[in-house]
Design a protein around this motif. Structure first.
Motif, PDB file in Angstrom:
ATOM      1  N   PHE A  50       0.758  -0.954   0.028  1.00 29.91           N
ATOM      2  CA  PHE A  50       0.210   0.084   0.033  1.00 29.91           C
ATOM      3  C   PHE A  50       0.836   1.137  -0.001  1.00 29.91           C
ATOM      4  O   PHE A  50       1.829   1.555   0.726  1.00 29.91           O
ATOM      5  CB  PHE A  50      -1.003   0.030   1.356  1.00 29.91           C
ATOM      6  N   ILE A  51       0.533   2.274  -0.914  1.00 25.43           N
ATOM      7  CA  ILE A  51       1.159   3.410  -0.846  1.00 25.43           C
ATOM      8  C   ILE A  51       0.232   4.406  -0.806  1.00 25.43           C
ATOM      9  O   ILE A  51      -0.789   4.700  -1.289  1.00 25.43           O
ATOM     10  CB  ILE A  51       1.923   3.685  -2.175  1.00 25.43           C
ATOM     11  N   VAL A  52       0.538   5.190   0.177  1.00 24.47           N
ATOM     12  CA  VAL A  52      -0.531   6.458   0.713  1.00 24.47           C
ATOM     13  C   VAL A  52      -0.316   7.326  -0.554  1.00 24.47           C
ATOM     14  O   VAL A  52       0.555   7.735  -0.861  1.00 24.47           O
ATOM     15  CB  VAL A  52      -0.212   7.108   1.982  1.00 24.47           C
ATOM     16  N   SER A  53      -1.626   7.748  -0.998  1.00 22.03           N
ATOM     17  CA  SER A  53      -1.830   8.760  -2.025  1.00 22.03           C
ATOM     18  C   SER A  53      -1.787  10.273  -1.397  1.00 22.03           C
ATOM     19  O   SER A  53      -2.217  10.430  -0.328  1.00 22.03           O
ATOM     20  CB  SER A  53      -3.269   8.702  -2.530  1.00 22.03           C
ATOM     21  N   ASP A  54      -0.914  10.968  -2.054  1.00 20.28           N
ATOM     22  CA  ASP A  54      -0.913  12.233  -1.564  1.00 20.28           C
ATOM     23  C   ASP A  54      -2.243  13.046  -2.030  1.00 20.28           C
ATOM     24  O   ASP A  54      -3.269  12.631  -2.761  1.00 20.28           O
ATOM     25  CB  ASP A  54       0.151  13.455  -2.025  1.00 20.28           C
ATOM     26  N   PHE A  55      -2.487  14.586  -1.601  1.00 23.25           N
ATOM     27  CA  PHE A  55      -3.534  14.982  -1.745  1.00 23.25           C
ATOM     28  C   PHE A  55      -4.177  15.186  -3.105  1.00 23.25           C
ATOM     29  O   PHE A  55      -5.119  15.200  -3.552  1.00 23.25           O
ATOM     30  CB  PHE A  55      -3.672  16.209  -1.104  1.00 23.25           C
TER      31      PHE A  55
END
Length: 194
Positions: A50-55
């Motif tokens: 899982f890679i956290v998405s930036d805004f």
């Protein structure tokens, strides 16, 4: 698509006002440490895939789902503000967004740990997990279609979604304000000319 991007940029300022800070009656952990993270707190399990998405990636996923589902432009401000009426169109948008961000899967449902990493904003992990587990247990009954199933489960994270939007829109507006102030010329009479 270009029309939606312009509409999205125009609505960013208006959406800060529309976004709410939370839902009435939401459960809060009474033992949260007000001075930051508790060093003895349980950490969220690492999710290697899982890679956290930036805004901006988050907003792009919303715009992509919006266009893919051919949703009318008048709904965009509602959806980006975290207002999802209980209708098939909204349900499918929620499913598309959560799937695009890898927060939801049709086979396994909503992933609590991924939601925490994406939307948690430093909340106590145990409190976040407990609240999500209770809500998901009440919202995982069989549904008529995949969109409805995703919608019911993702509503468990609606408060977190709205807080994420509030925080990021406010940061975006502040960054624009700073940049604008940097570009202004300050004269000796203290009047600014931009």
């Amino acid at each position: 698509m270009v029309r939606i991007h312009h509409a999205a940029a125009t609505l960013l300022l208006a959406l800060v006002v529309v976004c709410t800070g939370g839902v009435h009656g939401a459960h809060h952990c009474p033992d949260s440490n007000i001075f930051g993270n508790d060093p003895g707190a349980v950490e969220v399990p690492a999710t290697s895939t899982f890679i956290v998405s930036d805004f901006l990636q988050f907003l792009q996923a919303a715009v992509t789902c919006f266009n893919k589902l051919r949703i009318t432009e008048d709904k965009f401000p509602l959806y980006v503000a975290g207002v999802f009426p209980n209708c098939l169109e909204s349900q499918c948008f929620v499913r598309c967004l959560a799937t695009s961000l890898n927060l939801y899967c049709d086979q396994t449902g909503s992933d609590i740990d991924r939601h925490y990493l994406q939307l948690g904003l430093g909340q106590d992990y145990n409190c976040f997990r407990q609240r999500a587990e209770q809500c998901l247990a009440a919202n995982t009954s069989p549904c008529n279609n995949g969109c409805e199933s995703a919608y019911k489960q993702e509503l468990c994270f609606l408060e977190d979604y709205r807080k994420y939007l509030d925080t990021n829109f406010n940061s975006l507006i502040a960054a624009v304000g700073v940049k604008k102030a940097e570009d202004c010329i300050v004269h000796y009479n203290q009047l600014q000319r931009c």
